[in-house]
Each structure stands twice: as C-alpha cells, then as structure tokens.
Design a protein around this motif. Structure first.
Motif, PDB file in Angstrom:
ATOM      1  N   ASP A 109      -0.025  -1.346  -4.338  1.00 26.23           N
ATOM      2  CA  ASP A 109       0.917  -2.238  -3.347  1.00 26.23           C
ATOM      3  C   ASP A 109       1.317  -3.473  -4.055  1.00 26.23           C
ATOM      4  OD1 ASP A 109      -1.287  -0.707  -1.340  1.00 26.23           O
ATOM      5  OD2 ASP A 109       0.970  -0.828  -0.579  1.00 26.23           O
ATOM      6  N   LYS A 206       9.384   2.269   2.106  1.00 23.72           N
ATOM      7  CA  LYS A 206       8.081   2.412   3.316  1.00 23.72           C
ATOM      8  C   LYS A 206       8.738   1.560   4.434  1.00 23.72           C
ATOM      9  CE  LYS A 206       4.514  -0.708   1.811  1.00 23.72           C
ATOM     10  NZ  LYS A 206       3.349  -0.840   1.126  1.00 23.72           N
ATOM     11  N   HIS A 207       8.123   1.822   5.764  1.00 23.70           N
ATOM     12  CA  HIS A 207       7.444   3.178   6.199  1.00 23.70           C
ATOM     13  C   HIS A 207       8.271   4.108   7.007  1.00 23.70           C
ATOM     14  CE1 HIS A 207       4.703  -0.319   5.688  1.00 23.70           C
ATOM     15  NE2 HIS A 207       3.702   0.622   5.036  1.00 23.70           N
ATOM     16  N   ASP A 285       1.060   7.841   4.601  1.00 23.49           N
ATOM     17  CA  ASP A 285       0.508   6.431   4.527  1.00 23.49           C
ATOM     18  C   ASP A 285      -1.079   6.370   4.776  1.00 23.49           C
ATOM     19  OD1 ASP A 285       1.368   3.176   6.222  1.00 23.49           O
ATOM     20  OD2 ASP A 285      -0.227   3.674   4.456  1.00 23.49           O
TER      21      ASP A 285
HETATM   22  C1  GLC Z   1      -1.639   0.779   4.275  1.00 21.80           C
HETATM   23  C2  GLC Z   1      -0.274   0.114   4.517  1.00 21.80           C
HETATM   24  C3  GLC Z   1       0.801   0.836   3.354  1.00 21.80           C
HETATM   25  C4  GLC Z   1      -0.108   0.663   2.315  1.00 21.80           C
HETATM   26  C5  GLC Z   1      -1.073   1.820   2.157  1.00 21.80           C
HETATM   27  C6  GLC Z   1      -1.593   1.676   0.858  1.00 21.80           C
HETATM   28  O1  GLC Z   1      -2.165   1.029   5.373  1.00 21.80           O
HETATM   29  O2  GLC Z   1       0.310   0.889   5.781  1.00 21.80           O
HETATM   30  O3  GLC Z   1       1.909  -0.261   3.651  1.00 21.80           O
HETATM   31  O4  GLC Z   1       1.179   1.088   1.256  1.00 21.80           O
HETATM   32  O5  GLC Z   1      -1.942   1.611   3.161  1.00 21.80           O
HETATM   33  O6  GLC Z   1      -2.318   0.665   0.681  1.00 21.80           O
END
Ligand code: GLC
Length: 739
Positions: A109, A206-207, A285
């Motif tokens: 992320d 996303k999302h 997700d």
């Molecule tokens: C999280 C988030 C998403 C993120 C994913 C991986 O729960 O909702 O935005 O990219 O998990 O970390």
C-alpha cells in the motif's frame, strides 16, 4: 546480484494470446512483452493455476510455510513484502525453486509515499494540481520499485461525502470530476509510460465500488445507492483510472443495494469488463472473499470462493480460499476450468506487462534502494506539494502572513510538535523521525528577532486540562499565538470513523482559553478529514486547514505562515458546521422545496443549511478578479463542444495562484440534476497585477446524464455556467443544448 537461473532450461517465450490483455495495460507505443501465456497455462496443474490466484500477506518476511507453498507453485504474489534484499531472495526462490519458475507480484500500500511521506491524498487533492499529484505518485513508485515492490494498492479513488468516514483521508474528496482527474494523474505517476521500467509499479484503483457511501459514515457499513448515483458520483474516478491504463482494480468490502462487491457480477463483469473493456487484474480486498459469508450470501468458504471467482475477482488476498477450497469444486464440475484459466491469464498478463518474466527483480537492487529512498529531490517535492495543499480558510485583518514585527510567537497545541501525526494514517515505510513538525518549521523559519515559545496545552483526545493554564500564560506574553490542533494520524484512515467532527478531547477548551487572552490567534487544523470548527470560524481571526502534510509539514507550513509562498489550496470537501448536517456536499439536488425563509422548505430549525466552508473554497494572500466570461456560442448540439473563457486578474500586491473553477447546472432535465457540478478547473499562477485568460472546454462528458431508462444522454435545454474561485458565486452565463 543473484543471477536468475531458471530451474527449467526452457527459455519461456510468451506472446500474449489474450487479445489485448497486456496492451490494454501498456500504452500502445510499448511493444507487448513476448510471452506465450497459453503454453505456460497448458503446463500448469489445477493446483498451480489456483496458486497464481493466491495472494497471502507476509509479516515482514515469508514464513517457512509460505516459502514451502511458494516452492509448490501455490503463491501468485505476496503483499507487504518489501526491501530489495528480501524481495530479491523471495523472487529467486519463486523462479529457481518452483517447478515452473513463475515470478511473483509483490504488492504494497503506497498510499501517499513509500519512505518519503507526501501529504495525505485528501491534502494533495486540495492542490487541484494534477501535475503535482502525478509527480508524488511517480516519486513514490520510484522508491517502492527500488525496494522490490512491483504493485501498489493505490490510488484510492472512492468519492466521500461523509467526513465521519475515516477513509475520506485517502481519497480526493467529494467530487467525481476532481476525483477522476486526480485518479488518472496517480495512475500515470505510478505506472509511467512502461510498466517494465524500474521506477514503475502497477496501480490498483480501489475500492470498487461506492465504498465511501457507507451509511452513518461507518467503515465497512451498508451502501444503498441508486444506479444513477453509482454511475454519476462513485464510478467516474474508477473509469478514469481504467482509461488511464490502471493495471488492476480492487473490489470493496461493502455491499451495494444488497450485493457485496466481491459477489457483484454486474459490477465486475458486465460493467467493468463488459462496458468499460477493462482487461486487467481484479484483486479482492483483504478477506473480502471470506467476508461473503459475513454478508450472508455464501454458506461456506468454498461457496464464497466460487461466488467471487465467478464474479470476476481474479486474486484472493489473504483468505486462501481459492487455493485451498476451489480445486475440489473444479474437479466436481461446479466451476468450469475455463473460469480459472481466464483469471490465471490475467495474473500472468500483469506479470508479463511488468516484465517480470525477463527480470523478476524489476530492477530492484540494494544499491538502488539506498540511493532513492528519501532522496533530497523527493523531500523537496514533498515540501512544494505540501505548500500547495494548505487551505487558508480565514484571514481577518490580514493577520497572516506573520511578519518579523511579531517578536514573540507562541506555538501551542498537542499537534504542534507531533511527528507521527504529520505522517497521516498510512505512511507505509515513512518514519516519523523524518518529519519536520510545525514547531520545528516555525523555529527554523522565524527571523533573528523573533522568539518562538512552545506549550503543548493538552493532549489530542484525553480530558486532562491542567496544561491549558500554562498555554494561556504563554499566549498572554506573546505577540501572536499559533495553535496547532486536530487529529492524530490514526483518527482517520481505515476503521477510524468518528461520530463527531469537532476538535477532539479538550482542544476546543484550549482554543477558547487562548483566544480569550486577546493575543491574536492563528488556528492550524491538522486532520485527516474536515472538522466542524464552527466556534473558531466566528472568533478566531486566521484559520489554516493543513490536513496531514507528510515529512515536510513544518517547513511547508512555515513557508505559508511567514508568507514565502501565498496559500493556494482549495477545499476538495465541504466543511460542515455540525455533524448534524452530514452528508453535506456542494453538488446536491435542489429538491421541490429548496431552503428559504419560508417555513415549509428543506432546512433545519436550529442551524443554517449552508456549510461552514464550501467545496472549492480557499483564500490567498492576494486577491483575484474574474471578468469577461465568454461562451464560444449561444448553443451547441448534444455532441458539440463549447469553449468557455474567462479573464482572471491578480488584483493584489503579491504573487499568488488561483484555481479557477467551472461549474454547470442543467436547469430542466428528465431527471433531477445537481445545483452545480464541477466541469473544469485550472491552476493559474499570477504575479501582482497580471491577468490571464483561461479557457475551458465543455462537451458531452460533462453535460451527459443517465435518463430514466439509465441511458447516458445529453438532453436539449438551457445550461447555466458558473466560473469563479469556489463552488459558491462566480460569474454566470448560459447556453442552450439544441438537437
Ligand atoms: C485493507 C484495505 C485496502 C488495502 C488492503 C491491503 O483492508 O481496505 O485498502 O489495500 O487491505 O493492505
């Protein structure tokens, strides 16, 4: 450098048999990588196919069990594995110790920076500067790719109309047009011209979709919006990201009107792949696949997996349902192997587009990583963008900028010297020690003759008020008091919804006590969402919305407070007077009884319906005048184009940048239309006294609507045009759309 020795001597020459799969990801001018995915697919066992759809998360490094899965060909990628050394070693295992030697997608992320933390996305949206947003995304990609990441789960492009929702901090605010422009800019910044480049990572929009529409602003909560609202408000930034070439899409946790996104075939297959022709990768997700059981639309893990795979969700993040539970369903004839193959092809195509079959390391080396992380040019960029992100909301009697005449500046507040708050809710590998706090920035910038004194005053959320007296005493003895108040980094972002929008803890008490000393007060709001600072808006002469500005917070803030640069930020979200007004947004409908003095109209009996500060609003240290609004024609055909021009003049005594905004209102249509809708904007830097003519182009994309049959169309009729420095007021004109 560990040479990549393939276990199998076959030199895999893969030419895409996907009919544009990769070329849809790569711009046309880049020759599609030569990999024959079909021949690779033909050699894969069913287990290995599901392995490509399996995306576990690692806790710093792959566990022994995860490495064993990898050697068995049961992992398609990892998330949260970073660092050139660790990613190279893991890729080496993938390509030399598994039967087929397929390289890994390595996702992370990178929301607003990898190691250099840039302003949070909501702050970057306040710049209304797509070039700046693209530049920070590119710098972040450069750092992440050097650390072995080849896939980022960003940009987050969810439109948010409810600031109680913590994830409003991660997006571009409430407007689909601004959100679309910035979504495309981020995708271009992350992916560049060629995904195979060592400073490119595959982007993920996303999302998907409408995650920001959660009822009550409560994260993960039910979303119940019409298809028209979905298409006109929540979907445009995703479409913009797809059109910009985003390599992947992440489905959202929420349901939309009864169907969870991970099981929404209409959304993921009919609309995304069918209507929009998206041929990239769709990833769940986190445990979104497993959560179909929580939603109550799947009775078992296997059913949840079947539902998600048949919806079009290609990779199963974290829940391990695809790799553990679905081979048996294929063997039982409950899932066609063609469905599996289609998903595997898209995963392999993404790897080919990234050039991973040629260089699994994607150019990452320890040397490169050490050279680019927190590079000086990245810090410089962070400061420049942070300056532009600052929104001046009030400046009575031109209290700002601070002059050297202010001999003693009292810096007060729990966020004045808080390094982690400056980095916001998702700094990735950002290190709070890298951050310059407001206090540090003001100290560094204040002139010789200026004394800077500091008191914390109170905590961020606790109720201890003992420190207020000291802060008040300090303010009494100063020429000006700069109060830095607001939220900690973890009070916004995921799973951080608030039920109120005021200053947390006893900060409001601190503010009122310091204001009561009579020393002029500058309020700096540091937050991941707009805060309902209604008392301050009436009593405090200067208010700055500083969001969370990243590593260069203090220097950027001081640059603006001391006038080295004029503030130019504009609100990408409405600032409410009270949480009771929420949801409140500028592009609202008129209703049959628009608010007026008349009793029986749409309003509150205890609060004005207008916001505290409107979308698009922001002051400068100079002033701007709009004149000569001209339309290129009095009417256009439904597929015609109209040019709108206006002259903007800097009527003040110093330089400044204005964001000229164009709004449209379709007065009479077959369905109700927003009172205004943003249809164009331009940042216009102007010297004192300088004028510039700004041109906008209006066409079907801005004029179209989904009629009562959900057909996108441009209807004849009169359209009002507004051009100005915010979503309120401005010069007006009108034109006709005529068949
Ligand atoms: C999280 C988030 C998403 C993120 C994913 C991986 O729960 O909702 O935005 O990219 O998990 O970390």
């Amino acid at each position: 450098m560990t040479p990549v020795r393939r276990r199998n001597t076959l030199c895999i020459v893969i030419t895409l048999a996907l009919g544009g799969g990769v070329s849809a990801i790569l711009p046309a001018q880049t020759p599609a990588p030569r990999r024959n995915i079909d021949s690779l697919l033909a050699r894969m066992t069913l287990e290995e196919k599901f392995g490509q759809l399996n995306l576990p998360s690692v806790d710093n490094r792959p566990s022994a069990e995860q490495l064993e899965l990898l050697r068995k060909g049961l992992v398609g990628g990892f998330l949260n594995l970073t660092g050139a050394a660790a990613t190279r070693e893991t890729q080496r295992v993938a390509v030399t110790e598994s039967r087929l030697g397929i390289p890994l997608l390595l996702g992370y992320d990178v929301i607003h920076g990898y190691r250099t933390t840039f302003p949070i996305p909501l702050a970057e949206a306040s710049t209304w500067d797509p070039a700046a947003v693209e530049a920070t995304a590119h710098a972040a990609a450069r750092e992440a790719a050097a650390a072995g990441v080849n896939w980022t789960f960003a940009p987050m492009v969810d439109v948010a109309r409810d600031p109680r929702w913590g994830r409003i901090s991660e997006g571009a605010g409430e407007d689909p047009y601004l959100g679309s422009v910035l979504a495309a800019a981020r995708v271009h910044g992350f992916q560049g011209a060629d995904l195979r480049a060592p400073d490119a990572v595959m982007a993920t929009a996303k999302h998907f979709a409408a995650y920001g529409g959660a009822e009550g602003g409560r994260d993960y909560n039910t979303v119940d919006v019409s298809e028209r609202t979905l298409r006109e408000i929540y979907l445009p930034p995703f479409r913009a990201a797809v059109e910009a070439g985003a390599g992947s899409i992440m489905t959202s946790f929420n349901e939309i009107a009864g169907t969870p996104s991970h099981a929404n075939r209409w959304l993921v297959t009919a609309l995304l792949r069918g209507e929009w022709k998206f041929s990239g990768l769709v990833v769940s997700d986190w445990t979104g696949v497993e959560e179909l059981r929580g939603h109550g639309v799947a009775g078992s893990r296997a059913d949840a997996g079947k539902l998600a795979l048949e919806t079009g969700v290609d990779m199963d993040m974290v829940s391990r349902i695809y790799v553990d539970d679905l081979p048996a369903l294929v063997r039982a004839g409950r899932i066609p192997v063609a469905t599996v193959d289609a998903a595997v092809r898209r995963v392999l195509a993404a790897k080919a587009a990234l050039g991973l079959f040629d260089d699994p390391y994607h150019g990452a080396t320890v040397e490169r990583e050490q050279a680019v992380l927190l590079a000086p040019e990245h810090r410089k960029l962070a400061r420049e963008v942070a300056r532009e992100a600052i929104v001046l909301l009030r400046n009575e009697a031109a209290l700002l900028p601070l002059t050297s005449a202010r001999h003693t500046v009292a810096v007060i507040g729990p966020l004045a010297d808080d390094k982690s708050a400056a980095l916001g809710s998702w700094p990735g590998h950002g290190d709070p020690r890298d951050a310059i706090t407001p206090l540090e920035g003001i100290r560094a910038r204040a002139g010789e003759g200026t004394k800077v004194v500091y008191a914390k005053g109170c905590g961020i959320t606790d109720s201890a008020a003992a420190g207020i007296a000291d802060a008040v005493a300090l303010a009494r003895g100063a020429d000006i008091a700069v109060l830095v108040l607001g939220e900690a980094g973890d009070m916004s972002g995921e799973a951080a919804s608030r039920s109120t929008l005021g200053l947390p803890g006893v900060q409001e008490q601190l503010l009122e006590a310091v204001q009561g000393t009579g020393t002029p007060v500058v309020l700096v709001v540091m937050s991941g969402r707009p805060l309902a600072v209604a008392w301050a808006a009436e009593h405090v002469p200067a208010i700055v919305q500083a969001w969370q500005l990243g590593v260069e917070t203090g220097h950027a803030l001081a640059d603006v407070l001391f006038g080295d640069v004029s503030p130019s930020g504009k609100l990408p979200v409405t600032v409410p007077r009270s949480v009771g007004q929420v949801p409140i947004y500028y592009n609202h409908k008129n209703t049959g009884r628009p608010p007026s003095a008349e009793k029986y109209t749409s309003k509150y009996i205890d609060l004005p319906v207008s916001p505290l500060f409107p979308f698009g609003y922001g002051l400068s240290y100079t002033s701007f005048e709009y004149k000569d609004l001209k339309l290129s024609a009095p009417s256009i055909t439904p597929n015609g184009k109209l040019r709108v021009s206006v002259t903007v003049t800097n009527t003040g005594a110093r330089e400044g940048a204005e964001v000229a905004q164009l709004y449209l209102h379709d007065e009479v249509a077959s369905v109700t239309r927003p009172v205004r809708a943003l249809a164009g904007f331009q940042r216009v830097p102007l010297k004192a006294g300088e004028s510039r003519t700004v041109d906008f182009e209006v066409g079907a994309k801005q004029l179209g609507l989904y009629d009562q049959n959900m057909k996108f169309t441009v209807e004849p009729g009169r359209v009002r045009v507004f051009v100005g420095g915010s979503s309120v007021g401005g010069l007006e004109a009108e034109f006709e759309v005529r068949r």
